[in-house]
Structure formats: C-alpha cells, structure tokens
Write a protein that holds these residues in place. Sequence first.
Motif, PDB file in Angstrom:
ATOM      1  N   CYS A 163       0.813  -1.230   0.000  1.00  0.00           N
ATOM      2  CA  CYS A 163       0.000   0.000   0.000  1.00  0.00           C
ATOM      3  C   CYS A 163       0.839   1.269   0.000  1.00  0.00           C
ATOM      4  O   CYS A 163       0.309   2.347  -0.277  1.00  0.00           O
TER       5      CYS A 163
ATOM      6  N   THR B  18      -5.458   2.588  -0.953  1.00  0.00           N
ATOM      7  CA  THR B  18      -6.258   2.043   0.149  1.00  0.00           C
ATOM      8  C   THR B  18      -7.343   3.041   0.561  1.00  0.00           C
ATOM      9  O   THR B  18      -8.504   2.663   0.744  1.00  0.00           O
TER      10      THR B  18
ATOM     11  N   GLY C 284      -4.767  -2.157   4.144  1.00  0.00           N
ATOM     12  CA  GLY C 284      -3.540  -1.924   3.373  1.00  0.00           C
ATOM     13  C   GLY C 284      -2.387  -2.608   4.084  1.00  0.00           C
ATOM     14  O   GLY C 284      -2.259  -2.501   5.305  1.00  0.00           O
TER      15      GLY C 284
END
Length: 315
Positions: free
Chosen positions: A148, A154, A168
């Motif tokens: 992420c 995210t 994430g």
Amino acid sequence: MMNATARIMLSGFTNLSEVEPQPISITKQTIFQENTAFENFLFTLAHQQPEQAIRLLNEWIETLPSYDGTTDGSDVVLPGVKAPIDIPSHWAEKPVHFIPNGFANPKAPRLIYIVRNQYFFCQEQNLREWLWKVHGTKSPQRILDIGCGTGTTTFVYGELFPNADVIGIDLSAPLIRFCRDWKAQRGASKVFFYQENAEVTHWTDNSFDIVHFTYVLHEMPQENARKILQEMYRLLKPGGTFSAMEVMYDETAQEREARVSRSRAAEPFLEEYMHLNLPVAIGDTGFKYIKRHYDCKFPSSDGMFLTALKPNTRE
Ligand SMILES: C[S@@+](CC[C@H](N)C(=O)[O-])C[C@H]1O[C@@H](n2cnc3c(N)ncnc32)[C@H](O)[C@@H]1O
C-alpha cells in the motif's frame, strides 16, 4: 543545499532553468501538505540528471521526519502476530527509486508521499475513476490493498466502499506508521494498515472480496512476484476479483527492452518483471477472465490496469 555546480548543471534544462527552489522544513505536523517547489524540482531532476538528484536526495532525506516505532515492528503487525515478520532479502538489498535504504528508511514516507502528485497512476482522482469503473457494481465487504505504500489506493477504496473494511499492507513499518497518521487525519475509520509480507500473510483462505495492488510486482524478483500472486489467489473468495495497476507490458520485445533500459537505474527488477509477463503469470496462478482494461500512456511510467476472477472451483 543546492550548490553552484548543481545550478549550472540545471541551467541546460528549459523547464528547470528559471527555478532555484530551496527545501522547506517538513515536520510530522506539515507532512501532508502539497509538494513544495523544491520537491517538484527534485523529481524532475531525477528524470533528467539522476546522479545529481541522488546527491540532493541523500542530503534532503536526512532532514525529513522519521517514522520510528518499536525495533521489531510489534507496533504495526496484526494483533496476535509475532514480530518481527520475515522480510524478503531483495527488499533491503536492492533499494528501488534511488531511496537510500529503500522503503525501510524511516525518513522515506514524505519522499514517497510526494510521488503521488507526479505520476498519473497514483493521483487520487484517477484511481477513483478507474477503480469505480471496474468495481463500481460490486458490494465488497473486505478489500485488501497489497504494497500500500503511503496508502493512496487504500484510502480511495475506503471512500468508494464506505461499508467495507479496507486493509492496506506493506513490508515497511515506517510507511504503515505514516498511513496510520494519515488515516487519523482523513478520518477513515474503516481503513486499516498492517506490516505484512504479501507473500505469506496471516489471513485465512477466502478472506477478501477484492485483492488489489498498485505498482508493486515490478519491484521484485520473479519468484517473489509469483508468490504474491499465489497468496492473492489464496486470500480471495471464490468469485472475488483480483485487480492491479502495473508497469505496462509492451507488445514487442524491442519496446520492453527499451522500457527496461530507460528505467534501469531506478528500477533494478524491471527486466525480471518483463520476463514475468504479468497477464500470463496471473493466468498461471489459476485466475480466469483476465482482462486488460486501460493502457495509460504517460511519459516514463505507462501503466496497465488488469482484472481477473477467482473461479468458484479450480478447473
Ligand atoms: C512502488 S510502491 C507502491 C506503493 C503504492 N501501492 C502506491 O501506488 O503508491 C511498492 C510498495 O510495495 C511494497 N512491497 C514490496 N514487496 C512487498 C511484499 N512482499 N509485501 C508487502 N509489501 C511489499 C514496498 O514496500 C512499497 O511500499
């Protein structure tokens, strides 16, 4: 920070010649501010004069706020998981994007955060549009965003699907701490961040309705990329959707080689990524209905948007 030599070297670039930006002090209180002129300048320089940019970058990064926590990462792992988690060796040994010590550097988050305004593919409005086009008809309960980084993708998922839990994960403990601070600032109560190795996560089979990554697999050896695809398959519910944005896999070997040589300094694994042939590798993993939705043309970073389904039973 920028000496006379740097300025002389820059004077040859038409789009930089008028600029003599100075770095502005960044603290944890100001870290979410828009890119400064110096940061935009540094980014452009990285494409035009990488060696010069690296020297400036090494000085500047030392001035940035440090996202330290417990030494074993126990502050960022999933509850109940024993820290430290296993970290793949390539991640620390071959840093990408000219970042000193790579994504593990506790001072790297601001540097990675500012990139989202530079590349087309990580700008929030583009992500929002593309993700909605491919997932907008669904009602996912749980979504996983792999690698992420600073969390942009995210958070976009969290906004598009406010009823879903969006998670994430990243290998970088400092980035997870940064994401958690950004979460508090954005008030994203159903978005969560953990330090996890996407090759071997701690969730049970069939845990997610959507598994996604944005620009992750081009930064590792093929073997590691294949492990992540297998793990994504395991984690996805039957009938669930895989989606990914990644570096373009060009049609011809010549185009692929040209792309690799253009980015070699910043992307040590790009050649391996081209050998992986992501659309084929997704199929090798067991996913079906692989679809290439968008080929986003953008100087230096063309991307493709892929989706696939996990079938209800393995055929
Ligand atoms: C280029 S960044 C992309 C970040 C983010 N997805 C974005 O688009 O801004 C790649 C990220 O993948 C993470 N990563 C690489 N290998 C990973 C792994 N095995 N498990 C979890 N994260 C990984 C890196 O630490 C890095 O933050």
